[in-house]
Design a protein around this motif. Structure first.
Motif, PDB file in Angstrom:
ATOM      1  N   ASP A   1      -3.406  -4.957 -14.068  1.00 14.58           N
ATOM      2  CA  ASP A   1      -2.217  -5.625 -13.535  1.00 14.58           C
ATOM      3  C   ASP A   1      -1.421  -4.678 -12.663  1.00 14.58           C
ATOM      4  O   ASP A   1      -0.917  -5.059 -11.607  1.00 14.58           O
ATOM      5  N   VAL A   2      -1.308  -3.431 -13.086  1.00 16.03           N
ATOM      6  CA  VAL A   2      -0.574  -2.444 -12.285  1.00 16.03           C
ATOM      7  C   VAL A   2      -1.248  -2.259 -10.933  1.00 16.03           C
ATOM      8  O   VAL A   2      -0.603  -2.212  -9.889  1.00 16.03           O
ATOM      9  N   MET A   3      -2.575  -2.176 -10.921  1.00 16.83           N
ATOM     10  CA  MET A   3      -3.317  -2.001  -9.674  1.00 16.83           C
ATOM     11  C   MET A   3      -3.079  -3.163  -8.724  1.00 16.83           C
ATOM     12  O   MET A   3      -3.023  -2.985  -7.508  1.00 16.83           O
ATOM     13  N   CYS A   4      -2.990  -4.382  -9.280  1.00 17.23           N
ATOM     14  CA  CYS A   4      -2.863  -5.557  -8.417  1.00 17.23           C
ATOM     15  C   CYS A   4      -1.442  -5.730  -7.918  1.00 17.23           C
ATOM     16  O   CYS A   4      -1.190  -6.581  -7.076  1.00 17.23           O
ATOM     17  N   ASN A   5      -0.510  -4.958  -8.425  1.00 18.26           N
ATOM     18  CA  ASN A   5       0.869  -5.053  -7.983  1.00 18.26           C
ATOM     19  C   ASN A   5       0.963  -4.500  -6.560  1.00 18.26           C
ATOM     20  O   ASN A   5       0.642  -3.342  -6.336  1.00 18.26           O
TER      21      ASN A   5
ATOM     22  N   ARG B   1      -6.456  -2.718   0.860  1.00 17.76           N
ATOM     23  CA  ARG B   1      -5.625  -2.720  -0.359  1.00 17.76           C
ATOM     24  C   ARG B   1      -6.051  -3.846  -1.301  1.00 17.76           C
ATOM     25  O   ARG B   1      -6.119  -3.658  -2.510  1.00 17.76           O
TER      26      ARG B   1
ATOM     27  N   GLN C   1      -9.144  -2.816  -3.057  1.00 20.66           N
ATOM     28  CA  GLN C   1      -8.908  -1.861  -4.140  1.00 20.66           C
ATOM     29  C   GLN C   1      -8.524  -2.581  -5.417  1.00 20.66           C
ATOM     30  O   GLN C   1      -9.010  -2.253  -6.503  1.00 20.66           O
ATOM     31  N   ALA C   2      -7.620  -3.571  -5.288  1.00 19.41           N
ATOM     32  CA  ALA C   2      -7.188  -4.300  -6.483  1.00 19.41           C
ATOM     33  C   ALA C   2      -8.343  -5.120  -7.057  1.00 19.41           C
ATOM     34  O   ALA C   2      -8.552  -5.138  -8.268  1.00 19.41           O
ATOM     35  N   LEU C   3      -9.107  -5.780  -6.184  1.00 21.13           N
ATOM     36  CA  LEU C   3     -10.241  -6.586  -6.658  1.00 21.13           C
ATOM     37  C   LEU C   3     -11.283  -5.702  -7.323  1.00 21.13           C
ATOM     38  O   LEU C   3     -11.890  -6.091  -8.310  1.00 21.13           O
TER      39      LEU C   3
ATOM     40  N   GLU D   1     -10.810  -3.285  -9.071  1.00 24.00           N
ATOM     41  CA  GLU D   1     -10.377  -2.942 -10.414  1.00 24.00           C
ATOM     42  C   GLU D   1     -10.508  -4.152 -11.333  1.00 24.00           C
ATOM     43  O   GLU D   1     -10.935  -4.026 -12.468  1.00 24.00           O
ATOM     44  N   ARG D   2     -10.155  -5.339 -10.818  1.00 27.58           N
ATOM     45  CA  ARG D   2     -10.079  -6.506 -11.694  1.00 27.58           C
ATOM     46  C   ARG D   2     -11.432  -7.167 -11.930  1.00 27.58           C
ATOM     47  O   ARG D   2     -11.746  -7.552 -13.029  1.00 27.58           O
TER      48      ARG D   2
END
Lengths: 139, 159
Positions: free
Chosen positions: A109-113, B43, B46-48, B50-51
């Protein structure tokens, strides 16, 4: 339950580190630092093994006389290290695994912020609250 | 499925907005806007990165990561899998999609070929961002021979 929780980036610098008894913080920092070597060992050992499945949970890294240290690596090579009191014998593997899963979810969740730059220290209050709920309630 | 269409509309507007911002006729304005789009994709990637792999087990090698890109990432973002993946030589992969969802509504053939690159910039950044979270530094470029087929070339930087 946990006495110290640390999130270490893939370049091996801490993104977040917090321990409950606020005196002797340095001792926990040192333990987390030394546990990084053990993490690296386990990860490279798994890489060489012919087993197809590779788990993210690393298990007990090393026990000392007062504490036990557990580790977990994500696919992005971010490491979670948790130090637990040895006297707390009631803690089972499943509970540790579920604590790591919660940590992983909060970290994602922190990463997606969008206001968070990957590589910065974690300052999210939501993450703090989650870690507080995991740490020991010392009476 | 309404969800896929929402992202397509958002993407079209993003490209239109960032393109319109360059009032200077020189080529400098254009290039800057493409890299802004690519940065946004980075960016998000990067988030994807991780998730999406959260429940899967650890990746053992580069090929696993590429396969994850072609299957799971593409399905999550575009609701379909990537069609082809080829390795040319050490560290260069070509990922091919014969009907790329962001290009399908535009044309099918050679019309609008010059306009295609700016619609691919975000996706290049997306691939680069996901690879970077998974530990692979790379540079991604896209090319179209005929809409809506497109090829993404991933060159992995050797350390």
């Amino acid at each position: 339950m946990a006495v110290c929780v640390a999130v270490i980036a893939k370049e091996n610098y801490p993104l977040y580190i917090r321990s409950t008894p606020t005196e002797n913080e340095l001792k926990f920092h040192y333990m987390v630092h030394t546990s990084l070597d053990v993490v690296d060992e386990k990860v490279s050992a798994m890489g060489k093994a012919l087993v197809d499945q590779r788990e993210l949970y690393l298990g007990l890294l090393y026990p000392t006389e007062d504490y036990k240290v557990y580790g977990y690596v994500t696919n992005s090579k971010v490491k979670f290290v948790m130090v637990v009191d040895s006297s707390n014998t009631a803690l089972r593997d499943n509970e540790i695994r579920s604590m790591f899963r919660k940590l992983h979810n909060s970290y994602t969740d922190v990463m997606c912020n969008p206001f968070y730059n990957p590589g910065d220290r974690i300052q999210s209050r939501a993450f703090d609250t989650m870690v507080t709920s995991m740490m020991i309630q010392v009476c | 499925m309404a969800d896929a269409v929402l992202f397509e509309f958002l993407h079209t507007e993003m490209v239109a907005e960032l393109w319109a911002q360059g009032p200077d006729p020189g080529p400098g304005g254009r290039k800057m806007n493409l890299s802004v789009l690519e940065g946004m994709g980075f960016r998000v990637g990067q988030a994807l990165g991780e998730r999406l792999p959260q429940e899967t087990l650890a990746f053992r090698e580069e090929l696993d990561v590429l396969r994850f890109l072609c299957r799971d990432l593409w399905v999550a973002v575009f609701q379909k899998q990537m069609d082809g993946q080829r390795t040319h030589h050490q560290g260069t992969y070509v990922l091919q999609d014969s009907s790329f969802p962001l290009l399908v509504p535009m044309a099918s053939g050679l019309q609008y070929l010059e306009e295609a690159p700016k619609f691919l910039a975000f996706t290049c950044g997306l691939l680069r961002g996901t690879l970077s979270t998974l530990g692979i530094e790379s540079s991604v470029t896209a090319s179209t021979a005929a809409l809506p087929t497109c090829k993404f070339q991933v060159v992995i930087q050797q350390p």
